[in-house]
Write an enzyme that holds these catalytic residues in place. Sequence first.
Site, PDB file in Angstrom:
ATOM      1  N   ASP A  22       0.857  -1.190   0.000  1.00 19.47           N
ATOM      2  CA  ASP A  22       0.000   0.000   0.000  1.00 19.47           C
ATOM      3  C   ASP A  22       0.888   1.232   0.000  1.00 19.47           C
ATOM      4  O   ASP A  22       2.087   1.166   0.282  1.00 19.47           O
ATOM      5  CB  ASP A  22      -0.901   0.008   1.232  1.00 19.47           C
ATOM      6  N   LYS A  23       0.260   2.376  -0.329  1.00 22.60           N
ATOM      7  CA  LYS A  23       0.915   3.666  -0.178  1.00 22.60           C
ATOM      8  C   LYS A  23      -0.020   4.592   0.573  1.00 22.60           C
ATOM      9  O   LYS A  23      -1.241   4.427   0.542  1.00 22.60           O
ATOM     10  CB  LYS A  23       1.353   4.254  -1.506  1.00 22.60           C
ATOM     11  N   HIS A  24       0.560   5.534   1.288  1.00 21.89           N
ATOM     12  CA  HIS A  24      -0.252   6.515   2.020  1.00 21.89           C
ATOM     13  C   HIS A  24       0.294   7.908   1.755  1.00 21.89           C
ATOM     14  O   HIS A  24       1.503   8.136   1.810  1.00 21.89           O
ATOM     15  CB  HIS A  24      -0.221   6.257   3.525  1.00 21.89           C
ATOM     16  N   SER A  25      -0.605   8.836   1.465  1.00 22.53           N
ATOM     17  CA  SER A  25      -0.244  10.238   1.298  1.00 22.53           C
ATOM     18  C   SER A  25      -0.780  11.039   2.474  1.00 22.53           C
ATOM     19  O   SER A  25      -1.890  10.782   2.949  1.00 22.53           O
ATOM     20  CB  SER A  25      -0.823  10.788  -0.006  1.00 22.53           C
ATOM     21  N   THR A  27      -9.566  10.806  -0.956  1.00 23.17           N
ATOM     22  CA  THR A  27      -9.732   9.773  -1.975  1.00 23.17           C
ATOM     23  C   THR A  27     -11.146   9.198  -1.962  1.00 23.17           C
ATOM     24  O   THR A  27     -11.734   8.931  -3.015  1.00 23.17           O
ATOM     25  CB  THR A  27      -8.696   8.655  -1.758  1.00 23.17           C
ATOM     26  N   ARG A  34      -8.967  14.525  19.311  1.00 23.38           N
ATOM     27  CA  ARG A  34      -7.861  15.413  18.934  1.00 23.38           C
ATOM     28  C   ARG A  34      -8.348  16.573  18.080  1.00 23.38           C
ATOM     29  O   ARG A  34      -7.873  17.703  18.201  1.00 23.38           O
ATOM     30  CB  ARG A  34      -6.791  14.629  18.171  1.00 23.38           C
ATOM     31  N   SER A  45      -1.912   7.323  14.292  1.00 25.24           N
ATOM     32  CA  SER A  45      -3.191   7.345  13.581  1.00 25.24           C
ATOM     33  C   SER A  45      -3.035   6.765  12.176  1.00 25.24           C
ATOM     34  O   SER A  45      -3.823   5.915  11.746  1.00 25.24           O
ATOM     35  CB  SER A  45      -3.728   8.771  13.508  1.00 25.24           C
ATOM     36  N   LYS A 104      -3.952   2.058  11.135  1.00 25.91           N
ATOM     37  CA  LYS A 104      -4.864   1.577  10.086  1.00 25.91           C
ATOM     38  C   LYS A 104      -4.108   0.744   9.050  1.00 25.91           C
ATOM     39  O   LYS A 104      -4.634  -0.248   8.534  1.00 25.91           O
ATOM     40  CB  LYS A 104      -5.559   2.764   9.421  1.00 25.91           C
ATOM     41  N   LYS A 105      -2.892   1.163   8.717  1.00 25.87           N
ATOM     42  CA  LYS A 105      -2.113   0.417   7.731  1.00 25.87           C
ATOM     43  C   LYS A 105      -1.698  -0.950   8.283  1.00 25.87           C
ATOM     44  O   LYS A 105      -1.740  -1.959   7.577  1.00 25.87           O
ATOM     45  CB  LYS A 105      -0.878   1.221   7.322  1.00 25.87           C
TER      46      LYS A 105
END
Length: 436
Positions: free
Chosen positions: A80-83, A120, A168, A183, A187-188
Amino acid sequence: MLAQEFIRRKRDGKALAPADIAEFIGGLTSGSVSEGQAAAFAMAVFLRGMSRDEAVALTEAMRDSGTVLDWKDLDRPVVDKHSTGGVGDNVSLMLAPMLAALGCAVPMISGRGLGHTGGTLDKLDSIPGYVSQPGLDLFRKVVREAGCAVIGQTADLAPADKRLYAIRDVTGTVESVPLITASILSKKLAAGLGQLVLDVKTGTGAFMATPEAARELTESLVAVANGAGLKTSALITDMNEPLASAAGNAVEVINALDYLTGAKRDPRLHEVTIALGAELLRLAGLAGSEAEGRAMLEQVLSSGKAAEHFQAMASGLGGPKDLLAKFRSHLPKAPVIRPVMASEEGVVTLIDARALGLAVIELGGGRRVASDRIDHAVGLTELAGKTASVGRDRPLALIHARDEASFARAAAMVRGAYRLGEAPPVSSPVLTRIGA
């Protein structure tokens, strides 16, 4: 352990034991820890910070607060990738099917728009019928069959993160690097990944506006992810101008499908997409080098295989079965589509990307408060980038608006986001690599 003693220990700058962190997060999930106690903990971390070991323990405890997916039955790398979010950042829409076409499984958990940055999920919600928050059974089915599924966080995955983030958000502790790290990564980790690449944005359109802040967050994310057993590396990418030439929801999906089908590929967007994909292929052992990974990605684009995987994902999650062939007719269209012109001729020397993101919100394409409904049709296209010459023959952008009043407000904001000069600015690199 008493929650108040746990909070007091962090307040006083003392180290927290992993077992105590796990117990506190367990109480946050079950409800035995109150919102006031969670808020006090968040503020204590905001002010005192966390060691690397504490951040790893917090991330793992939040991961374990719900279901942790297992993909051992798949004979493919799970990646996966996360931005961290930006304006015109639709990389996930292209990269997930590109990686799927190369034999990866991509169970991508994405978010909705936050502040001036697009989400997204909001983009995918512009596809008629697309179920962006399916049950876990459908999620698993689509990942197995299409190779990728881009969905939102379900109630089963890292529920402690949902509760803590909401607290938060209203207590002035969103910017804490350890809490951001936990955070994102909880999830990842809950998604059962084997490899992850991070895209940390910096610049006017990013939450981390300075390179120093972006590097601090990047180093925290990479260290904690690897400390929790997830093989991770990162790129820092420039968000001093929109990444794609479109900003909005349906307009970014159209931009992504133009990219996948070869109709149009924005150069900066292409560079970031290929670089992130090549890094993941290297991490997963599918490519021996960055150059080899780039060539593999270019091949699945030119062959049309990546576009086919997007279609399989979209239809598997309820979207039209002929989306790829007829996406312009399926996706919503704004009633008012007109150019916004610069007040004078010149070369674009500076762009306030955040202001462009706020213009999309003004059009109705983003949220002022969490309960706002999104207008998926509105947004900006044909955005002029740095070094572009604008004037009578070249607008700053095309505005897609619901009505004349919102067009006028957005036009003023777009004009205010651009600075013009006589000579092209010195271009800065679009990405910086942070090692695995």
